[in-house]
Structure formats: structure tokens, C-alpha cells
Design a protein around this motif. Structure first.
Motif, mmCIF file in Angstrom:
data_model
loop_
_atom_site.group_PDB
_atom_site.id
_atom_site.type_symbol
_atom_site.label_atom_id
_atom_site.label_comp_id
_atom_site.label_asym_id
_atom_site.label_seq_id
_atom_site.Cartn_x
_atom_site.Cartn_y
_atom_site.Cartn_z
ATOM 1 N N GLN B 120 1.138 -1.799 -0.214
ATOM 2 C CA GLN B 120 0.114 0.032 -0.393
ATOM 3 C C GLN B 120 0.823 0.963 0.020
ATOM 4 N N ALA B 121 2.151 0.909 1.123
ATOM 5 C CA ALA B 121 2.957 1.930 0.738
ATOM 6 C C ALA B 121 3.044 2.629 -0.709
ATOM 7 N N MET B 122 3.769 1.747 -1.160
ATOM 8 C CA MET B 122 4.503 1.824 -2.845
ATOM 9 C C MET B 122 3.852 1.975 -3.380
ATOM 10 N N GLU B 123 2.274 2.277 -3.388
ATOM 11 C CA GLU B 123 1.420 2.070 -4.174
ATOM 12 C C GLU B 123 0.881 3.602 -4.124
ATOM 13 N N ARG B 124 0.788 4.217 -2.438
ATOM 14 C CA ARG B 124 0.273 5.676 -2.018
ATOM 15 C C ARG B 124 1.449 6.644 -2.920
ATOM 16 N N ILE B 125 2.788 6.345 -2.900
ATOM 17 C CA ILE B 125 3.653 7.051 -3.924
ATOM 18 C C ILE B 125 3.564 6.412 -5.047
ATOM 19 N N GLY B 126 3.667 5.907 -5.755
ATOM 20 C CA GLY B 126 3.949 5.555 -6.798
ATOM 21 C C GLY B 126 4.259 4.988 -7.193
ATOM 22 N N ILE B 127 5.048 3.823 -6.557
ATOM 23 C CA ILE B 127 6.222 3.233 -7.236
ATOM 24 C C ILE B 127 6.756 1.896 -7.237
ATOM 25 N N SER B 128 5.684 1.401 -7.097
ATOM 26 C CA SER B 128 5.176 -0.331 -6.950
ATOM 27 C C SER B 128 5.331 -0.689 -8.516
ATOM 28 N N ALA B 129 5.719 -0.035 -9.301
ATOM 29 C CA ALA B 129 6.502 -0.675 -11.090
ATOM 30 C C ALA B 129 7.203 -0.685 -10.137
ATOM 31 N N LEU B 130 8.298 0.019 -9.733
ATOM 32 C CA LEU B 130 9.616 0.001 -9.472
ATOM 33 C C LEU B 130 10.593 -1.118 -8.602
ATOM 34 N N LYS B 131 9.535 -1.471 -8.212
ATOM 35 C CA LYS B 131 9.686 -3.166 -6.591
ATOM 36 C C LYS B 131 10.675 -3.267 -7.013
ATOM 37 N N GLU B 132 10.738 -3.877 -7.805
ATOM 38 C CA GLU B 132 11.714 -5.024 -7.939
ATOM 39 C C GLU B 132 13.309 -5.197 -8.525
ATOM 40 N N ALA B 146 10.951 6.403 -2.900
ATOM 41 C CA ALA B 146 11.307 4.700 -1.559
ATOM 42 C C ALA B 146 11.343 5.009 0.063
ATOM 43 N N ILE B 147 11.900 6.788 0.002
ATOM 44 C CA ILE B 147 12.438 6.490 2.255
ATOM 45 C C ILE B 147 11.436 6.846 2.413
ATOM 46 N N LEU B 148 10.359 7.627 1.133
ATOM 47 C CA LEU B 148 8.819 8.178 2.049
ATOM 48 C C LEU B 148 8.016 7.153 2.038
ATOM 49 N N ALA B 149 8.232 6.395 0.990
ATOM 50 C CA ALA B 149 6.629 4.952 1.239
ATOM 51 C C ALA B 149 7.234 4.036 2.670
ATOM 52 N N MET B 150 8.843 3.829 2.132
ATOM 53 C CA MET B 150 9.342 3.674 3.797
ATOM 54 C C MET B 150 9.165 3.963 5.185
ATOM 55 N N ALA B 151 9.046 5.036 5.230
ATOM 56 C CA ALA B 151 8.888 6.289 6.520
ATOM 57 C C ALA B 151 7.343 5.524 6.063
ATOM 58 N N LEU B 152 5.932 6.133 5.793
ATOM 59 C CA LEU B 152 4.718 5.387 5.200
ATOM 60 C C LEU B 152 4.737 4.039 6.074
ATOM 61 N N ALA B 153 5.800 2.785 5.577
ATOM 62 C CA ALA B 153 5.835 1.521 5.624
ATOM 63 C C ALA B 153 5.534 1.427 7.500
ATOM 64 N N GLN B 154 5.723 2.336 8.341
ATOM 65 C CA GLN B 154 6.077 2.593 9.782
ATOM 66 C C GLN B 154 4.964 3.289 9.898
#
Lengths: 350, 262
Positions: B120-132, B146-154
Motif C-alpha cells: 500500500q505504501a508503494m502504491e500510495r507513493i506511486g512507485i510499485s512499478a519499480l519495486k524489484e 522510496a524513503i518516503l514509502a519506507m517512512a509510510l510503511a512505519q
């Protein structure tokens, strides 16, 4: 579903590596001056459990060779390899430095220092069937790490750069003192002993040393596996790890203690075997990725297999004379490592 | 809610912050502004709990921050710094997963729930296409997302930013701040960010704190604070303040010391 897949993959890889290690152990015990067939080895081992009663298709002397000479040596090799590779994973992860090896923070020089002092003593004492040399090497290694750690401490913290520098300085000083001691003693024969300690060789007599060292090494690896997710967070650096809820100073001490214990335990039964702690973690990381929860156990199993094979080479290639195992690990390890570096797309970046 | 009472901080003998009193309510979006060395970054580090006040206490929802365990703090407060360096080849998804660290324990690896939060965090930030993709091979802007998504995953209640756009091109600066603003508006995440660009701060933040030599010099809305006199006083630079043509928020224009027309 994703989790299950990921965990199954991890388990499968570890099972495969474990099976490979067992295979290496079997090959290594069967080869030597007196070859023993792998089938007989399996039967003899199963008989030992008391649950099986295969009739002997082997000489009684084979059993003595297997259980009192070859198996202890091969098991010791696996333990040393697993310990050094795990220590390498721990130090590289904590120091965020792929150049770190188990000897970087003074362990090696400390062990050599302790061993040299023990060799110079006119007495020969045995303690729990250990000679004085391995015990002195063990405490020399731990002492040097403590010295480096305290020298590197600045205002309650231990910055990684100052730890690397302190490690370098203490190692250089201790190495100089070792050679000074040998020179001043006027005993040229001692130089040979120090040299063979520095080149490393798996030397155990019977099971007594293994019974002491094995729980230390296996316990430390299991403990390190529990901390693996924190090592992942430490990859972001001390500040980043702290933001993720890691108590950085506490975890650094734990990682340092486990890594030093593993190294010192290995050194006490094998002298200094270079290259394993540096190359095996790298190779495994290049192939399986940097997640320490897979990397650590995979490196331990691979390191064990690597040393078992290297030791097999060392004692059979030029039999009856033995090549120091450190030479084998470097000769096999270096080209393999270069191959991996050039054929993988995963690069290091700082 | 974050409440600072008479908080001072020194690095050894060097005092950095003096007697800071500050109350930030849930859901606020506050920018810390001030010249280099005014104590912005130090204040962010104090709020994150990685530094402890030399004097005074920081209260986080009623508990004293310095008496909380790091893990407990990280379950509520996430930090996005200027940049992270990563020595190993982790994929973007693995880096975002690091955001779940405060919820893992020695005996439990991440589970389904953690993977869902990460996705969800990656989708929210719009980077899930880059996940691998490997984190190290991403561009600066992608890495910062990615770092913002990491922070969001907290799943933080409070998001601290330490000049999160300092190394980025203008398009990425705007993207990151748009995302932060939407987290604040839609999820009620409290945001406190050290900023160096006065105009971006005026555009995105509701409340500004001007720091000067380790003290809070002024505290208020962009309209109230960003005047030519105040900025000259704090930054020792000559400026004119106009209006942003679209948003009507204050817009600071610098005046060169020596006129280019001479």
C-alpha cells in the motif's frame, strides 16, 4: 501468499545448502591415505546411534580412523568455516563495509600475539585438553577487540571509521611486537611455528576441543540469526537504523561480541585462515541478495562446505605432506570471487 | 501532540538550541526555517528521539520521549532525511520493508499484514512499478520516494522531514511535497519539516517556525511571517516579498547585493 513463497524459497535454499554440506562432509571423511567407502561410513555412523545394527563390511581400523581422526577434523573444518563466514557477515553488515573481514578489528593480530606468547613459554600446560596456544589465541583475539573498541569510543559512541582506524593501528602494533618477540628470543624455530599459525591449519586431536568449541559457534550463529533483521536496518547507517527503532549502540556491542566470539573460537582450533570470512559472505550476497535473514545461515553453511573441501585438498593433493589450508582458500577463493564479481549485475555503491 | 518545554541542547560544550517552547497539535503541518546552523536539523533529531535534550523534556502524546524505547518511538514517528546511502544491493521493495522494522521482533519475521502495508505504501507513493529494481540504481528522486514509502510503511502519526528535497530537481521537489501534503490532509499525519526553500515552505506548510541562533524567532502563518523585515533579520539577506500569482501565498524574491544592472 507472497510471504509463504518467500519463506519457502528461503527454506529450500537452506535445505539445499545443508544437503551440500553433508555431501562434502561425507566425501571428505571417505578420502585419505586409507579410503573408506561412503556406504560403510553411513552404516558405521548409523550403528553409533544404537538404533541400527549393520554387520561390519569394513576393517576395525577403519572405524578408528573414521571416528577418532577423520570425522573430528572434518567437523572442525565445517565449524571453522561456518564461524568465519558468519563473522564476516556480521562485521560487513555492521560496518557497512564489504572490505571488512573477521580479522579487521584486531582479532587476527591479537590471536597471533596470544599464540606467540604461549609458544615462547617454557611450560606446556593442557587445559580441558586444549594446548596453551589455542587458549592464548582465543583470549588474545578477544583482548585485541576490546582494546580496539575502547580506543575507538568517542563520547560514549563508537563511530565506525574510528573503529576501522583503531583496528588497523592495534593490528600493526601487535604484529610488530610479535616479530620483535620472536627476533629477540633468538629461537629461529619459533618463527616456523608462528608462521604456520598465521597460515592456518585445522588441527584437532579427537573430540574434546570440538565439544567445547561447537556449542560456542553454533550458539553464536543462532543468536546472530535472530538479530538478522536489525542488521538489515543497520544497512541504512547508524542514523537511519535509529530512526527505524534500532538501539544502535546496544546492537553494535552485541554484533561485535558475537563476531569476535566466532572468530576467536575458529582461530583457537585452526590458526588464521584468511579469505573465507571475506569471500564467502560476498559470494553468497552476490547470488542470494543482501537480506541478512537468508544471508547469514546461507553463508554459514557455504563457509562450512568451503573449508571442508579446502581442507580435503590441503591434505590429499600432495599427500603425505600437507599444504597450509590458507594457501588453498586463497588459490580457490580468489579466482572464484573475481568470476562472481564480473558476472553479477548487483553492484556495491556507497 | 508534541510538546516541548524549555528544551535546550548542546553538542559537548557547543550550545545549539536554547529554551525551546513549542506545541504542535495533531494534524498540523509545520515548517522549520532558518539559516544554516540555526538548529533546524538538531531540532528534527530531538523530535525523532535519536538525540536527547540536554535540558528540558519533549512530550509525545503525554509520554516523555527520552524515556520511551526506540522501538516504541519508531512505531509512531518516521523520519525522511536528506538522503540515505545503502552499501548493499537491496531492491526497492526490500528497502520499503525496512519501514516495518519497529514492528518486527527477534522471534518473528514479517507476515502478511506487513507485506500489505508495504504494498500500500508503494502504491500510495506511486512507485510499485519499480519495486524489484535495485535501490542503488534508482534516480535521486525515485530513491527519495522510496524513503518516503519506507517512512509510510512505519504507519507513523508524525512524519519528520529533514530537508527532504535538498538534493532534488524542481519537479521531484514538488512531487515529494505534494505527496507529503496529501498524507497530511487525507490521513491526518502530523508533519514537521526542516526546509531551506522559503517559497516551497510558504506554498505547502500552514505554519512556519523561524529559527535564529538556536532560538525560535517567530512562529505563525506564512502570510504573517514572511515579510521583508523578518527575513532580513533572520537570514541577513535583502529580499522583497511579493505574492505567488496563483495561490496568493507570499513569494520571496532575493535582491542581489550588487545589482546586476550596474
Amino acid at each position: 501468499m507472497f510471504t509463504r513463497l518467500k519463506q519457502n524459497r528461503r527454506l529450500l535454499i537452506l535445505l539445499a545448502l545443508g544437503a551440500f554440506l553433508l555431501f562434502c562432509l561425507l566425501i571428505a571423511v571417505s578420502l585419505g591415505a586409507v579410503p573408506i567407502s561412503p556406504l560403510d561410513i553411513i552404516k558405521m555412523t548409523l550403528n553409533k546411534t544404537g538404533l541400527f545394527h549393520f554387520s561390519a563390511t569394513w576393517q576395525p581400523s577403519d572405524e578408528t580412523i573414521l571416528f577418532l581422526i577423520r570425522l573430528p577434523r572434518v567437523i572442525a573444518g565445517a565449524l571453522v568455516g561456518a564461524a568465519l563466514a558468519s563473522a564476516g557477515v556480521l562485521f560487513q553488515g555492521m560496518l557497512r563495509n564489504p572490505m571488512a573481514d573477521p580479522y579487521i578489528i584486531g582479532t587476527s593480530a591479537g590471536a597471533a600475539f596470544g599464540a606467540t606468547i604461549a609458544m615462547m613459554l617454557p611450560v606446556s600446560v593442557a587445559f580441558l585438553s586444549f594446548g596453551l596456544v589455542p587458549i592464548a589465541a582465543f583470549f588474545g583475539a578477544l583482548g585485541a577487540v576490546l582494546l580496539v573498541y575502547n580506543l575507538a569510543k568517542v563520547g560514549g559512541k563508537t563511530p565506525i571509521v574510528s573503529m576501522l582506524l583503531a583496528g588497523f593501528a592495534v593490528s600493526a602494533m601487535l604484529a610488530a611486537i610479535v616479530f620483535l618477540m620472536v627476533t629477540l628470543s633468538g629461537r629461529t624455530g619459533l618463527l616456523q611455528n608462528v608462521y604456520s599459525f598465521l597460515m592456518g591449519s585445522i588441527s584437532v586431536s579427537g573430540w574434546n576441543q570440538i565439544i567445547i568449541v561447537a556449542p560456542l559457534i553454533i550458539g553464536a550463529i543462532v543468536a546472530a540469526r535472530f538479530l538478522a533483521f536489525r542488521l538489515n536496518a543497520l544497512s541504512l547507517g547508524e542514523e537511519g537504523a535509529a530512526y527505524l527503532g534500532i538501539d544502535v549502540e546496544r546492537d553494535k556491542i552485541i554484533v561485535l561480541a558475537l563476531g569476535s566470539l566466532l572468530t576467536a573460537a575458529a582461530v583457537s582450533i585452526s590458526g588464521l585462515i584468511g579469505f573465507v570470512g571475506l569471500v564467502v559472505p560476498h559470494a553468497v550476497r552476490l547470488v542470494l541478495g543482501p537480506d541478512h535473514r537468508l544471508l547469514l545461515p546461507a553463508a554459514a553453511l557455504s563457509g562450512g562446505a568451503f573449508i571442508v573441501l579446502a581442507d580435503l585438498f590441503a591434505r590429499t593433493v600432495l599427500a603425505p605432506s600437507e599444504i597450509p589450508i590458507g594457501i588453498i582458500t586463497a588459490i580457490i577463493g580468489a579466482p572464484f570471487f573475481i568470476y562472481l564479481l564480473r558476472h553479477t549485475r548487483r553492484e556495491y555503491a556507497f | 501532540m508534541i510538546n516541548l518545554k524549555q528544551v535546550s541542547f548542546s553538542y559537548g560544550d557547543t550550545p545549539v538550541l536554547h529554551h525551546i517552547d513549542l506545541l504542535v497539535q495533531e494534524g498540523e503541518m509545520v515548517a522549520l526555517l532558518g539559516p544554516n546552523g540555526s538548529g533546524k536539523t538538531t531540532l528534527i533529531k530531538l523530535l525523532s528521539g535519536v538525540l536527547r535534550p540536554t535540558v528540558g523534556d519533549i512530550h509525545l502524546d503525554g509520554s516523555i520521549l527520552s524515556s520511551m524505547k526506540r522501538r516504541q518511538v519508531a512505531q509512531r514517528v518516521a523520519v525522511v532525511p536528506q538522503q540515505f546511502s545503502m552499501p548493499f544491493a537491496f531492491t526497492l521493495r526490500e528497502v520499503v520493508l525496512l519501514g516495518r522494522t519497529p514492528f518486527l521482533s527477534v522471534f518473528s519475521d514479517e507476515g502478511e499484514h506487513d507485506h500489505r502495508v508495504v504494498q500500500q505504501a508503494m502504491e500510495r507513493i506511486g512507485i510499485s512499478a519499480l519495486k524489484e529494481r535495485f535501490f542503488n540504481e534508482l534516480s535521486g528522486g525515485e530513491r527519495q520516494k522510496a524513503i518516503l514509502a519506507m517512512a509510510l510503511a512505519q504507519e507513523p502519526k508524525i512524519l519528520l522531514l529533514d530537508e527532504p528535497t535538498a538534493h532534488l530537481d524542481i519537479n521531484h521537489q514538488v512531487e515529494i511535497l505534494d505527496l507529503v501534503k496529501s498524507l497530511n490532509r487525507e490521513q491526518g499525519v502530523t508533519v514537521i519539516g526542516a526546509m531551506h526553500d522559503l517559497n516551497l515552505a510558504a506554498l505547502y506548510f500552514d505554519r512556519l517556525l523561524l529559527l535564529k541562533e538556536g532560538r525560535i524567532f517567530a512562529d505563525g502563518t506564512p502570510e504573517k511571517l514572511l515579510t521583508a523585515e523578518t527575513i532580513e533579520e533572520v537570514f541577513a539577506a535583502s529580499v522583497q516579498v511579493t505574492q505567488h500569482p496563483l495561490t496568493k501565498s507570499p513569494h520571496v524574491v532575493v535582491i542581489p547585493k550588487r545589482s546586476p544592472l550596474e
